[in-house]
Design a protein around this motif. Structure first.
Motif, PDB file in Angstrom:
ATOM      1  N   LEU B  38       8.217 -40.670  88.588  1.00  0.00           N
ATOM      2  CA  LEU B  38       7.213 -39.718  88.850  1.00  0.00           C
ATOM      3  C   LEU B  38       7.542 -38.785  90.115  1.00  0.00           C
ATOM      4  O   LEU B  38       7.376 -37.499  89.914  1.00  0.00           O
ATOM      5  CB  LEU B  38       5.850 -40.485  89.079  1.00  0.00           C
ATOM      6  CG  LEU B  38       5.145 -40.896  87.895  1.00  0.00           C
ATOM      7  CD1 LEU B  38       4.083 -41.914  87.965  1.00  0.00           C
ATOM      8  CD2 LEU B  38       4.760 -40.060  86.800  1.00  0.00           C
ATOM      9  N   ASP B  39       7.501 -39.557  91.229  1.00  0.00           N
ATOM     10  CA  ASP B  39       7.853 -38.702  92.350  1.00  0.00           C
ATOM     11  C   ASP B  39       9.294 -38.377  92.507  1.00  0.00           C
ATOM     12  O   ASP B  39      10.082 -39.266  93.222  1.00  0.00           O
ATOM     13  CB  ASP B  39       7.221 -39.274  93.603  1.00  0.00           C
ATOM     14  CG  ASP B  39       7.283 -38.716  95.015  1.00  0.00           C
ATOM     15  OD1 ASP B  39       8.203 -37.578  95.083  1.00  0.00           O
ATOM     16  OD2 ASP B  39       6.429 -38.756  95.875  1.00  0.00           O
ATOM     17  N   LEU B  40       9.969 -37.687  92.105  1.00  0.00           N
ATOM     18  CA  LEU B  40      11.301 -37.166  92.040  1.00  0.00           C
ATOM     19  C   LEU B  40      11.866 -37.202  93.744  1.00  0.00           C
ATOM     20  O   LEU B  40      12.844 -37.814  94.158  1.00  0.00           O
ATOM     21  CB  LEU B  40      11.677 -35.859  91.461  1.00  0.00           C
ATOM     22  CG  LEU B  40      13.179 -35.493  91.333  1.00  0.00           C
ATOM     23  CD1 LEU B  40      13.808 -36.573  90.311  1.00  0.00           C
ATOM     24  CD2 LEU B  40      13.346 -34.259  91.063  1.00  0.00           C
ATOM     25  N   ILE B 278       4.397 -26.183  88.687  1.00  0.00           N
ATOM     26  CA  ILE B 278       5.685 -25.789  89.369  1.00  0.00           C
ATOM     27  C   ILE B 278       6.663 -27.244  89.666  1.00  0.00           C
ATOM     28  O   ILE B 278       5.638 -28.168  90.222  1.00  0.00           O
ATOM     29  CB  ILE B 278       5.892 -24.696  90.185  1.00  0.00           C
ATOM     30  CG1 ILE B 278       5.276 -25.469  91.719  1.00  0.00           C
ATOM     31  CG2 ILE B 278       5.082 -23.441  89.859  1.00  0.00           C
ATOM     32  CD1 ILE B 278       5.687 -24.363  92.953  1.00  0.00           C
ATOM     33  N   SER B 279       7.733 -27.400  89.530  1.00  0.00           N
ATOM     34  CA  SER B 279       8.652 -28.333  89.835  1.00  0.00           C
ATOM     35  C   SER B 279       8.288 -29.023  91.265  1.00  0.00           C
ATOM     36  O   SER B 279       8.238 -30.045  91.596  1.00  0.00           O
ATOM     37  CB  SER B 279      10.076 -28.235  89.851  1.00  0.00           C
ATOM     38  OG  SER B 279      10.482 -27.604  88.459  1.00  0.00           O
ATOM     39  N   ALA B 280       8.267 -28.076  91.964  1.00  0.00           N
ATOM     40  CA  ALA B 280       8.228 -28.223  93.648  1.00  0.00           C
ATOM     41  C   ALA B 280       6.938 -28.797  94.216  1.00  0.00           C
ATOM     42  O   ALA B 280       6.799 -29.388  95.165  1.00  0.00           O
ATOM     43  CB  ALA B 280       8.419 -26.940  94.738  1.00  0.00           C
ATOM     44  N   ARG B 309      14.557 -24.031  93.486  1.00  0.00           N
ATOM     45  CA  ARG B 309      15.893 -23.948  93.940  1.00  0.00           C
ATOM     46  C   ARG B 309      15.892 -24.490  95.544  1.00  0.00           C
ATOM     47  O   ARG B 309      16.842 -25.349  95.874  1.00  0.00           O
ATOM     48  CB  ARG B 309      16.661 -22.561  93.910  1.00  0.00           C
ATOM     49  CG  ARG B 309      17.070 -22.318  92.550  1.00  0.00           C
ATOM     50  CD  ARG B 309      17.896 -21.256  92.716  1.00  0.00           C
ATOM     51  NE  ARG B 309      17.222 -20.063  92.303  1.00  0.00           N
ATOM     52  CZ  ARG B 309      16.900 -19.576  90.921  1.00  0.00           C
ATOM     53  NH1 ARG B 309      17.400 -20.416  89.862  1.00  0.00           N
ATOM     54  NH2 ARG B 309      16.030 -18.617  90.600  1.00  0.00           N
ATOM     55  N   GLU B 310      14.935 -24.069  96.179  1.00  0.00           N
ATOM     56  CA  GLU B 310      14.566 -24.429  97.582  1.00  0.00           C
ATOM     57  C   GLU B 310      14.399 -26.082  97.673  1.00  0.00           C
ATOM     58  O   GLU B 310      14.969 -26.655  98.331  1.00  0.00           O
ATOM     59  CB  GLU B 310      13.453 -23.676  97.986  1.00  0.00           C
ATOM     60  CG  GLU B 310      13.340 -23.410  99.649  1.00  0.00           C
ATOM     61  CD  GLU B 310      12.086 -22.590  99.809  1.00  0.00           C
ATOM     62  OE1 GLU B 310      11.130 -23.300 100.393  1.00  0.00           O
ATOM     63  OE2 GLU B 310      11.891 -21.363  99.400  1.00  0.00           O
ATOM     64  N   PHE B 311      13.420 -26.469  96.711  1.00  0.00           N
ATOM     65  CA  PHE B 311      13.188 -27.777  96.785  1.00  0.00           C
ATOM     66  C   PHE B 311      14.160 -28.780  96.389  1.00  0.00           C
ATOM     67  O   PHE B 311      14.604 -29.691  96.875  1.00  0.00           O
ATOM     68  CB  PHE B 311      11.968 -28.176  95.702  1.00  0.00           C
ATOM     69  CG  PHE B 311      11.676 -29.319  95.427  1.00  0.00           C
ATOM     70  CD1 PHE B 311      10.766 -30.404  95.895  1.00  0.00           C
ATOM     71  CD2 PHE B 311      12.096 -29.927  94.100  1.00  0.00           C
ATOM     72  CE1 PHE B 311      10.429 -31.460  95.696  1.00  0.00           C
ATOM     73  CE2 PHE B 311      11.788 -31.385  93.780  1.00  0.00           C
ATOM     74  CZ  PHE B 311      10.825 -32.105  94.670  1.00  0.00           C
ATOM     75  N   ASN B 312      15.162 -28.239  95.445  1.00  0.00           N
ATOM     76  CA  ASN B 312      16.266 -28.938  95.095  1.00  0.00           C
ATOM     77  C   ASN B 312      17.350 -29.214  96.221  1.00  0.00           C
ATOM     78  O   ASN B 312      17.977 -30.133  96.363  1.00  0.00           O
ATOM     79  CB  ASN B 312      17.031 -28.484  93.886  1.00  0.00           C
ATOM     80  CG  ASN B 312      16.166 -28.598  92.603  1.00  0.00           C
ATOM     81  OD1 ASN B 312      15.293 -29.540  92.529  1.00  0.00           O
ATOM     82  ND2 ASN B 312      16.443 -27.985  91.376  1.00  0.00           N
ATOM     83  N   ASN B 313      17.534 -27.787  96.689  1.00  0.00           N
ATOM     84  CA  ASN B 313      18.379 -27.892  97.942  1.00  0.00           C
ATOM     85  C   ASN B 313      17.932 -28.969  99.195  1.00  0.00           C
ATOM     86  O   ASN B 313      18.822 -29.817  99.523  1.00  0.00           O
ATOM     87  CB  ASN B 313      18.651 -26.802  98.559  1.00  0.00           C
ATOM     88  CG  ASN B 313      19.491 -25.479  97.599  1.00  0.00           C
ATOM     89  OD1 ASN B 313      20.237 -26.235  96.715  1.00  0.00           O
ATOM     90  ND2 ASN B 313      19.351 -24.420  97.827  1.00  0.00           N
ATOM     91  N   ILE B 314      16.726 -29.038  99.262  1.00  0.00           N
ATOM     92  CA  ILE B 314      16.331 -29.791 100.440  1.00  0.00           C
ATOM     93  C   ILE B 314      16.573 -31.090 100.105  1.00  0.00           C
ATOM     94  O   ILE B 314      17.061 -32.093 100.876  1.00  0.00           O
ATOM     95  CB  ILE B 314      14.855 -29.372 100.742  1.00  0.00           C
ATOM     96  CG1 ILE B 314      14.399 -28.135 101.495  1.00  0.00           C
ATOM     97  CG2 ILE B 314      14.159 -30.812 101.604  1.00  0.00           C
ATOM     98  CD1 ILE B 314      13.330 -27.736 101.687  1.00  0.00           C
ATOM     99  N   ILE B 315      16.010 -31.726  98.656  1.00  0.00           N
ATOM    100  CA  ILE B 315      16.037 -32.989  98.540  1.00  0.00           C
ATOM    101  C   ILE B 315      17.424 -33.559  98.228  1.00  0.00           C
ATOM    102  O   ILE B 315      17.685 -34.582  98.357  1.00  0.00           O
ATOM    103  CB  ILE B 315      15.345 -33.474  97.326  1.00  0.00           C
ATOM    104  CG1 ILE B 315      15.294 -32.872  96.119  1.00  0.00           C
ATOM    105  CG2 ILE B 315      13.395 -32.999  97.773  1.00  0.00           C
ATOM    106  CD1 ILE B 315      14.533 -33.631  94.908  1.00  0.00           C
ATOM    107  N   LEU B 316      18.495 -32.640  97.407  1.00  0.00           N
ATOM    108  CA  LEU B 316      19.712 -33.118  97.265  1.00  0.00           C
ATOM    109  C   LEU B 316      20.511 -32.814  98.225  1.00  0.00           C
ATOM    110  O   LEU B 316      21.637 -33.476  98.244  1.00  0.00           O
ATOM    111  CB  LEU B 316      19.967 -32.442  95.763  1.00  0.00           C
ATOM    112  CG  LEU B 316      19.267 -32.764  94.445  1.00  0.00           C
ATOM    113  CD1 LEU B 316      19.672 -31.810  93.359  1.00  0.00           C
ATOM    114  CD2 LEU B 316      19.468 -34.406  94.361  1.00  0.00           C
ATOM    115  N   ASP B 317      20.878 -31.810  98.934  1.00  0.00           N
ATOM    116  CA  ASP B 317      22.006 -31.425  99.691  1.00  0.00           C
ATOM    117  C   ASP B 317      21.641 -31.496 101.176  1.00  0.00           C
ATOM    118  O   ASP B 317      22.616 -31.342 101.821  1.00  0.00           O
ATOM    119  CB  ASP B 317      22.215 -29.799  99.455  1.00  0.00           C
ATOM    120  CG  ASP B 317      22.566 -29.770  97.654  1.00  0.00           C
ATOM    121  OD1 ASP B 317      23.082 -30.770  97.447  1.00  0.00           O
ATOM    122  OD2 ASP B 317      22.398 -28.799  97.010  1.00  0.00           O
TER     123      ASP B 317
END
Lengths: 236, 377
Positions: B38-40, B278-280, B309-317
């Motif tokens: 649930l909490d990616l 929203i995803s974030a 995109r900002e969210f993905n960058n923070i958690i993945l990269d």
């Protein structure tokens, strides 16, 4: 409603785009959904597509926002939608794949067959002949794994749901609810009138594809005896 | 060496403990739910802290109150809801790479905020993958361990998945920018217009966007139900010809009470969808406990995609925070004196705090040590 309203392309959320071909249950609309799904799976942007979900009348395409923004995918999809709409007439004319589902009707495998016959004012044999004499269109799968939304049942055998749903309907049960017919792929609670049961597994995670009835195809039901049901159920 | 080939046993499962990964993709057309964490954000970061790929299977615990036994030294990380964590009675931080020594017991408390805690183990939970995923969808009995939630006594093998040559050291943490979600109680949840936004008139739309809702008790992995204003569709037409569903869809059935669809949703649904979270903002939504307030703010899809995109960058990269302080110290175990370097991300006071010591080939937890000398890493 104007003719130009569909197809309609709109964002569903920040990572999915929705393409609606109409707002009714209709073979031609449904054929366009599956034609577009095939086009997208063969497109040059398929690597950015996470998953597509077809329904009666629309296709959802979930995509990677790291690769595509909404404007990009909308433009790409628009081109495919135009092609799909042109091709649709040809596609719906093609004889699509027909899957045959063996069903033992009546008895303890179909405890509500007599209720359905009585409601229809027909013999049990006539209900079986009508139910098994029709090719059904699989509009979509949903609700539960492998559960088909079938179109095309003869209105003569329509029957209301049970007033009290069963707490346990065995897997493979074939039922009628109003003017719909369907099959329970797994054991679950349910209120449909049960007219028979199929010995074949309709959903198997180890099979490819996992569902026996595939969206966008046709199925029909082939009557088998109770003995044949038992033999096949044992070997499945 | 920390062994990655081992087992972990469930001692206490708490309210609901399941195995999840990023979800089952590609089978919604066959009626199969995605399920998945649930909490990616919390799950991905837990995996990164132990050097796993984002896709490794983790434990997802609803409301904590659970414990696990590890049978070999194992790198672990706990993230998500604000829980108190201890290993063999020693309180340890969350959002940090930890070591559970062989035969130690990890206890996770009931959260003081949030709902779902995640436990990642280095190497991932190595159960069979079903239709491309290890996620548990209990309603259909697919995935996880025998398609069900975990129970006391279940033993799970630990795999050898890795996201690089070297796993993060014990004491690695997430920078503040990554650690979120369940703490943001006052922020409005941003939504974009849903596919049936125009099935609602201006009055209903502004009522949806101006109201404060409360998360209902009837909330689970399938959806969060909201109490508060009732949102009528034009002409009472809440039912639509069934349409694809997706994570974060806000659908409004005939009673006018919105439901936010979550990971265990069915692939299609027949209610009008007024909005899409929203995803974030999904991690903060899923962590809201029943009784929490929730209110919505409408933004454009382009802005939502920038935030995604900002969210993905923070958690993945974004880089994790390496342990930044080292201490030379010594202590005694069974009459033997050990001299070791102790690594902690933050300053510790002399003699009053110690968590664990990684010797390389063996791990020990000691209650206190005397800090002799501090040096910068």
């Amino acid at each position: 409603m104007t003719l130009s309203e569909y197809p309609r392309i709109l964002p569903a959320n920040d990572s999915s785009i929705l393409i609606e071909f109409g707002d009714s249950i209709d073979y031609s609309i449904n054929a366009q959904v599956y034609a577009l799904q095939t086009e997208i799976e063969n497109s040059n942007f398929v690597d950015a597509v996470i998953e597509t979900i077809p329904s009666y009348r629309s296709l959802l395409v979930e995509y990677d926002v790291g690769t595509l923004n909404y404007g990009d995918i909308r433009d790409q999809v628009s081109v495919l939608v135009k092609r799909t709409t042109v091709m649709e007439a040809a596609i719906s004319d093609q004889a699509s794949e027909l899957h045959q589902i063996p069903v033992a009707y009546g008895g303890e495998l179909g405890p509500d067959l007599e209720t359905v016959a009585e409601h229809a004012g027909l013999d049990v044999e006539e209900v079986i002949a009508i139910h098994s004499g029709t090719d059904y269109h699989v509009f979509m799968l949903g609700f539960a794994p492998g559960f088909p939304y079938l179109g095309g049942m003869d209105e003569r055998i329509a029957c209301p749901r049970l007033s009290t749903p069963r707490t346990r309907v065995p897997a493979g049960s074939v039922g009628i609810a109003e003017s719909q017919t369907g099959v329970y792929p797994n054991e679950s609670p349910g209120g449909w009138q049960l007219i028979g049961r199929t010995p074949i597994a309709l959903f198997d995670v180890d099979a490819d594809p996992p569902a026996a009835m595939l969206p966008g195809t046709q199925v029909n039901f082939v009557p088998i005896s109770q003995q044949e049901y038992e033999d096949r159920a044992r070997s499945e | 060496m920390l062994s990655s080939k081992s087992n972990v046993e469930v001692l206490t499962a708490g309210s609901r403990l399941t195995i999840q990964d990023l979800g089952r993709r590609g089978s919604q057309r066959f009626g199969v739910s995605v399920s998945g964490v649930l909490d990616l954000q919390a799950a991905v970061l837990a995996n990164r802290l132990v050097g796993n790929p984002a896709s490794s299977a983790v434990f997802e615990s609803l409301f904590g109150g659970m414990s696990l036994v590890f049978y070999a030294d194992t790198k672990i990380a706990i993230t998500g809801a604000e829980v108190t964590v201890d290993v063999d009675g020693h309180t340890l931080p969350i959002w940090e790479t930890l070591i559970a020594p062989a035969n130690s017991v990890l206890n996770i408390s009931v959260p003081s905020a949030g709902l779902y805690a995640y436990v990642a183990v280095a190497g991932g939970l190595d159960i069979p993958s079903v239709l491309g995923s290890r996620s548990t969808h209990a309603a259909s009995g697919i995935g996880g361990l025998d398609g069900r939630a975990l129970a006391s006594g279940d033993i799970l093998p630990i795999g050898d998945e890795t996201d690089g040559d070297v796993r993060p050291s014990a004491g690695t943490t997430c920078p503040d920018v990554m650690v979120p979600a369940c703490r943001e109680t006052d922020q409005r949840v941003r939504v974009t217009a849903g596919p049936q936004f125009d099935a609602f008139d201006d009055g209903a739309k502004s009522s949806f966007l101006a109201s404060n809702f409360t998360i209902s008790n009837l909330t689970d992995r399938q959806g969060a139900r909201l109490d508060g204003a009732e949102i009528p569709a034009i002409g009472g037409k809440h039912d639509i010809v069934s349409d694809p569903a997706y994570m974060g869809a806000v659908q409004v059935p005939a009673d006018g009470k919105p439901i936010i669809l979550l990971a265990d949703r069915q692939p299609t649904g027949g209610y009008a969808k007024i909005a899409s979270v929203i995803s974030a903002n999904l991690p903060s939504v899923v962590q809201k406990a029943p009784g929490s307030d929730i209110a919505f703010e409408l933004i454009e899809v382009e802005q939502a995609q920038e935030l995604a995109r900002e969210f993905n960058n923070i958690i993945l990269d974004a880089p994790l925070q390496q342990p930044s302080h080292t201490y030379s110290t010594h202590f005694e175990i069974a009459g033997e004196t050990y001299n070791v370097h102790l690594v902690r991300p933050t300053n510790v006071s002399n003699g009053d705090e110690i968590v664990y010591v990684d010797f390389g080939d063996k791990t020990e937890i000691v209650a206190t040590v005397e800090v002799l000398e501090e040096s910068s890493h």
